[in-house]
Motif scaffolding. Structure first.
Motif, PDB file in Angstrom:
ATOM      1  N   GLY A  74      -3.798  10.538   3.145  1.00  9.89           N
ATOM      2  CA  GLY A  74      -3.576  11.100   4.469  1.00  9.89           C
ATOM      3  C   GLY A  74      -3.198  12.569   4.365  1.00  9.89           C
ATOM      4  O   GLY A  74      -2.518  13.101   5.237  1.00  9.89           O
ATOM      5  N   THR A  75      -3.650  13.211   3.297  1.00 10.58           N
ATOM      6  CA  THR A  75      -3.279  14.611   3.065  1.00 10.58           C
ATOM      7  C   THR A  75      -4.286  15.542   3.735  1.00 10.58           C
ATOM      8  O   THR A  75      -5.299  15.118   4.278  1.00 10.58           O
ATOM      9  CB  THR A  75      -3.235  14.932   1.559  1.00 10.58           C
ATOM     10  N   ASP A  76      -4.019  16.822   3.631  1.00  8.30           N
ATOM     11  CA  ASP A  76      -4.991  17.825   4.089  1.00  8.30           C
ATOM     12  C   ASP A  76      -5.181  18.852   2.987  1.00  8.30           C
ATOM     13  O   ASP A  76      -5.329  20.043   3.238  1.00  8.30           O
ATOM     14  CB  ASP A  76      -4.537  18.491   5.389  1.00  8.30           C
ATOM     15  N   ASN A  77      -5.218  18.372   1.742  1.00  7.72           N
ATOM     16  CA  ASN A  77      -5.151  19.248   0.590  1.00  7.72           C
ATOM     17  C   ASN A  77      -6.078  18.750  -0.507  1.00  7.72           C
ATOM     18  O   ASN A  77      -5.850  17.689  -1.091  1.00  7.72           O
ATOM     19  CB  ASN A  77      -3.689  19.276   0.105  1.00  7.72           C
ATOM     20  N   ILE A 126       0.841  -1.193   0.000  1.00  7.65           N
ATOM     21  CA  ILE A 126       0.000   0.000   0.000  1.00  7.65           C
ATOM     22  C   ILE A 126       0.878   1.245   0.000  1.00  7.65           C
ATOM     23  O   ILE A 126       2.081   1.178   0.274  1.00  7.65           O
ATOM     24  CB  ILE A 126      -0.948   0.044   1.220  1.00  7.65           C
ATOM     25  N   VAL A 127       0.271   2.383  -0.324  1.00 11.33           N
ATOM     26  CA  VAL A 127       0.962   3.646  -0.173  1.00 11.33           C
ATOM     27  C   VAL A 127       0.060   4.596   0.612  1.00 11.33           C
ATOM     28  O   VAL A 127      -1.145   4.674   0.365  1.00 11.33           O
ATOM     29  CB  VAL A 127       1.352   4.272  -1.538  1.00 11.33           C
ATOM     30  N   ILE A 128       0.646   5.270   1.584  1.00 10.47           N
ATOM     31  CA  ILE A 128      -0.036   6.297   2.362  1.00 10.47           C
ATOM     32  C   ILE A 128       0.528   7.639   1.925  1.00 10.47           C
ATOM     33  O   ILE A 128       1.730   7.884   2.044  1.00 10.47           O
ATOM     34  CB  ILE A 128       0.165   6.084   3.874  1.00 10.47           C
ATOM     35  N   ILE A 129      -0.346   8.490   1.395  1.00 12.95           N
ATOM     36  CA  ILE A 129       0.074   9.805   0.916  1.00 12.95           C
ATOM     37  C   ILE A 129      -0.135  10.816   2.033  1.00 12.95           C
ATOM     38  O   ILE A 129      -1.261  11.139   2.398  1.00 12.95           O
ATOM     39  CB  ILE A 129      -0.730  10.230  -0.332  1.00 12.95           C
ATOM     40  N   GLY A 130       0.949  11.302   2.590  1.00 12.67           N
ATOM     41  CA  GLY A 130       0.881  12.223   3.720  1.00 12.67           C
ATOM     42  C   GLY A 130       1.159  11.486   5.017  1.00 12.67           C
ATOM     43  O   GLY A 130       0.588  10.420   5.267  1.00 12.67           O
ATOM     44  N   CYS A 131       2.015  12.050   5.844  1.00 12.45           N
ATOM     45  CA  CYS A 131       2.390  11.402   7.110  1.00 12.45           C
ATOM     46  C   CYS A 131       2.152  12.324   8.304  1.00 12.45           C
ATOM     47  O   CYS A 131       2.849  12.239   9.317  1.00 12.45           O
ATOM     48  CB  CYS A 131       3.853  10.965   7.071  1.00 12.45           C
ATOM     49  N   GLY A 132       1.150  13.200   8.175  1.00 14.70           N
ATOM     50  CA  GLY A 132       0.808  14.098   9.275  1.00 14.70           C
ATOM     51  C   GLY A 132      -0.236  13.491  10.178  1.00 14.70           C
ATOM     52  O   GLY A 132      -0.085  12.358  10.648  1.00 14.70           O
ATOM     53  N   GLY A 133      -1.344  14.216  10.414  1.00 18.84           N
ATOM     54  CA  GLY A 133      -2.360  13.739  11.341  1.00 18.84           C
ATOM     55  C   GLY A 133      -2.980  12.425  10.910  1.00 18.84           C
ATOM     56  O   GLY A 133      -2.882  11.409  11.607  1.00 18.84           O
ATOM     57  N   LEU A 134      -3.652  12.416   9.761  1.00 17.13           N
ATOM     58  CA  LEU A 134      -4.255  11.182   9.264  1.00 17.13           C
ATOM     59  C   LEU A 134      -3.194  10.152   8.919  1.00 17.13           C
ATOM     60  O   LEU A 134      -3.309   8.972   9.271  1.00 17.13           O
ATOM     61  CB  LEU A 134      -5.105  11.483   8.028  1.00 17.13           C
ATOM     62  N   GLY A 135      -2.152  10.585   8.207  1.00 11.83           N
ATOM     63  CA  GLY A 135      -1.157   9.638   7.715  1.00 11.83           C
ATOM     64  C   GLY A 135      -0.412   8.901   8.803  1.00 11.83           C
ATOM     65  O   GLY A 135      -0.187   7.685   8.709  1.00 11.83           O
ATOM     66  N   ASP A 176      -6.873  11.027  -7.150  1.00  9.19           N
ATOM     67  CA  ASP A 176      -7.983  10.368  -7.838  1.00  9.19           C
ATOM     68  C   ASP A 176      -7.662  10.138  -9.318  1.00  9.19           C
ATOM     69  O   ASP A 176      -7.908   9.052  -9.858  1.00  9.19           O
ATOM     70  CB  ASP A 176      -9.247  11.203  -7.695  1.00  9.19           C
ATOM     71  N   LYS A 177      -7.110  11.138  -9.977  1.00 11.20           N
ATOM     72  CA  LYS A 177      -6.742  10.994 -11.385  1.00 11.20           C
ATOM     73  C   LYS A 177      -5.707   9.887 -11.566  1.00 11.20           C
ATOM     74  O   LYS A 177      -5.811   9.069 -12.489  1.00 11.20           O
ATOM     75  CB  LYS A 177      -6.182  12.314 -11.927  1.00 11.20           C
ATOM     76  N   TYR A 178      -4.724   9.868 -10.693  1.00 12.97           N
ATOM     77  CA  TYR A 178      -3.682   8.840 -10.770  1.00 12.97           C
ATOM     78  C   TYR A 178      -4.261   7.454 -10.514  1.00 12.97           C
ATOM     79  O   TYR A 178      -3.940   6.490 -11.230  1.00 12.97           O
ATOM     80  CB  TYR A 178      -2.587   9.152  -9.750  1.00 12.97           C
ATOM     81  N   ALA A 179      -5.131   7.354  -9.504  1.00 14.56           N
ATOM     82  CA  ALA A 179      -5.728   6.061  -9.174  1.00 14.56           C
ATOM     83  C   ALA A 179      -6.527   5.500 -10.349  1.00 14.56           C
ATOM     84  O   ALA A 179      -6.485   4.296 -10.634  1.00 14.56           O
ATOM     85  CB  ALA A 179      -6.614   6.201  -7.940  1.00 14.56           C
ATOM     86  N   LYS A 180      -7.265   6.373 -11.038  1.00 17.21           N
ATOM     87  CA  LYS A 180      -8.031   5.927 -12.203  1.00 17.21           C
ATOM     88  C   LYS A 180      -7.084   5.495 -13.330  1.00 17.21           C
ATOM     89  O   LYS A 180      -7.339   4.517 -14.041  1.00 17.21           O
ATOM     90  CB  LYS A 180      -8.960   7.048 -12.685  1.00 17.21           C
ATOM     91  N   LYS A 181      -5.992   6.216 -13.492  1.00 17.28           N
ATOM     92  CA  LYS A 181      -5.028   5.912 -14.545  1.00 17.28           C
ATOM     93  C   LYS A 181      -4.398   4.540 -14.346  1.00 17.28           C
ATOM     94  O   LYS A 181      -4.227   3.780 -15.319  1.00 17.28           O
ATOM     95  CB  LYS A 181      -3.937   6.986 -14.575  1.00 17.28           C
ATOM     96  N   VAL A 182      -4.068   4.206 -13.097  1.00 20.66           N
ATOM     97  CA  VAL A 182      -3.391   2.930 -12.829  1.00 20.66           C
ATOM     98  C   VAL A 182      -4.368   1.852 -12.363  1.00 20.66           C
ATOM     99  O   VAL A 182      -3.953   0.758 -11.972  1.00 20.66           O
ATOM    100  CB  VAL A 182      -2.267   3.113 -11.784  1.00 20.66           C
ATOM    101  N   ASN A 183      -5.669   2.183 -12.385  1.00 26.43           N
ATOM    102  CA  ASN A 183      -6.722   1.217 -12.044  1.00 26.43           C
ATOM    103  C   ASN A 183      -6.528   0.629 -10.644  1.00 26.43           C
ATOM    104  O   ASN A 183      -6.550  -0.595 -10.440  1.00 26.43           O
ATOM    105  CB  ASN A 183      -6.773   0.090 -13.083  1.00 26.43           C
ATOM    106  N   THR A 184      -6.349   1.526  -9.689  1.00 29.55           N
ATOM    107  CA  THR A 184      -6.139   1.124  -8.298  1.00 29.55           C
ATOM    108  C   THR A 184      -7.113   1.887  -7.406  1.00 29.55           C
ATOM    109  O   THR A 184      -7.221   3.116  -7.519  1.00 29.55           O
ATOM    110  CB  THR A 184      -4.695   1.431  -7.854  1.00 29.55           C
ATOM    111  N   PRO A 185      -7.824   1.223  -6.506  1.00 33.61           N
ATOM    112  CA  PRO A 185      -8.740   1.940  -5.615  1.00 33.61           C
ATOM    113  C   PRO A 185      -7.991   2.795  -4.604  1.00 33.61           C
ATOM    114  O   PRO A 185      -6.816   2.555  -4.324  1.00 33.61           O
ATOM    115  CB  PRO A 185      -9.511   0.810  -4.925  1.00 33.61           C
ATOM    116  N   TRP A 186      -8.706   3.792  -4.062  1.00 30.56           N
ATOM    117  CA  TRP A 186      -8.080   4.622  -3.037  1.00 30.56           C
ATOM    118  C   TRP A 186      -9.112   5.001  -1.988  1.00 30.56           C
ATOM    119  O   TRP A 186     -10.313   4.991  -2.242  1.00 30.56           O
ATOM    120  CB  TRP A 186      -7.416   5.853  -3.639  1.00 30.56           C
ATOM    121  N   ILE A 187      -8.622   5.311  -0.800  1.00 35.66           N
ATOM    122  CA  ILE A 187      -9.487   5.658   0.317  1.00 35.66           C
ATOM    123  C   ILE A 187      -9.230   7.107   0.722  1.00 35.66           C
ATOM    124  O   ILE A 187      -8.116   7.482   1.071  1.00 35.66           O
ATOM    125  CB  ILE A 187      -9.270   4.725   1.519  1.00 35.66           C
ATOM    126  N   TYR A 188     -10.290   7.885   0.648  1.00 41.43           N
ATOM    127  CA  TYR A 188     -10.244   9.308   0.983  1.00 41.43           C
ATOM    128  C   TYR A 188     -10.621   9.517   2.447  1.00 41.43           C
ATOM    129  O   TYR A 188     -11.521   8.850   2.968  1.00 41.43           O
ATOM    130  CB  TYR A 188     -11.215  10.048   0.064  1.00 41.43           C
TER     131      TYR A 188
END
Length: 221
Positions: free
Chosen positions: A117-120, A25-34, A128-140
């Protein structure tokens, strides 16, 4: 390994637990949520976790970003989180990317799930655009004041949200951990092959009377 994950094995058996070792998996952002996501998922048996964040710890981060302590100021968040996750669990590998999501996306790394895990909002739109491009689900996930939102995106897209820049309201640690926990639960169920309600937005808030309210909305597909 099975002794380490004994209580999880009771949930879904040894075969499913072993299968998590093959997940990335990849976690984008390592602040509060990340950081909460990394701690919540880092000791579940997921084999490889990529951590993406170029930001450094500031003193005002520490009260709500649970991976950090006084004295961490000026250090890269992703590096601290990566070391913490590996120190807690000998069955996970972390790879730290001290760069932006845009730079990570150019690396062509294949993952089973992307977790926000971003705040942006603009960065979430790019995820979202990247996830659709590589056909991978993501959790917001997002948090502000005493409310938060979570959605497992598969077919729906982030264009349903109006992306704009705004000054965020104040925030305290508990709502951050709560929303990250919901994201982590969806992620773990998905990776373990359990049912997950997809393209469904959960909106949670505490009203003026102090009551926890949960609303659910089907996202356009």
């Amino acid at each position: 390994m099975m002794e380490f994950f004994h209580r999880q094995v009771q949930l879904w058996g040894e075969d499913t637990q072993k299968s998590l070792q093959d997940k990335t998996i990849v976690i984008i952002g390592c602040g509060g949520l990340g950081s909460s996501l990394a701690i919540g998922l880092g000791a579940t048996g997921i084999g490889h976790i990529h951590l993406v964040d170029f930001d450094e710890v500031s003193v005002h981060n520490i009260h709500r970003q649970i991976a950090f302590r006084v004295g961490d100021e000026g250090k890269f968040k992703s590096e601290i989180v990566g070391q913490l996750v590996e120190d807690r669990c000998p069955f996970v590998k972390t790879t730290v990317h001290v760069n932006s999501f845009e730079e990570f996306a150019k690396k062509g790394i294949e993952v089973d799930l992307i977790i926000d895990g971003t705040d942006n909002l603009p960065v979430r739109a790019e995820i979202d655009k990247y996830a659709k491009k590589v056909n991978t689900p993501w959790i917001y996930g997002s948090v502000e004041a005493f409310n938060g939102q979570v959605c497992f995106f598969e077919k729906s897209d982030f264009s349903a949200f109006k992306v704009k820049k705004k000054t965020p309201a104040g925030i305290a640690a508990p709502i951050v951990m709560h929303i990250a926990s919901l994201q982590a639960n969806l992620a773990l169920r998905y990776l373990a092959g359990l049912n997950v309600k997809k393209d469904f937005l959960y909106y949670l808030y505490i009203n003026d009377e102090g009551e926890l309210i949960t609303q659910k909305f089907g996202m356009p597909v």
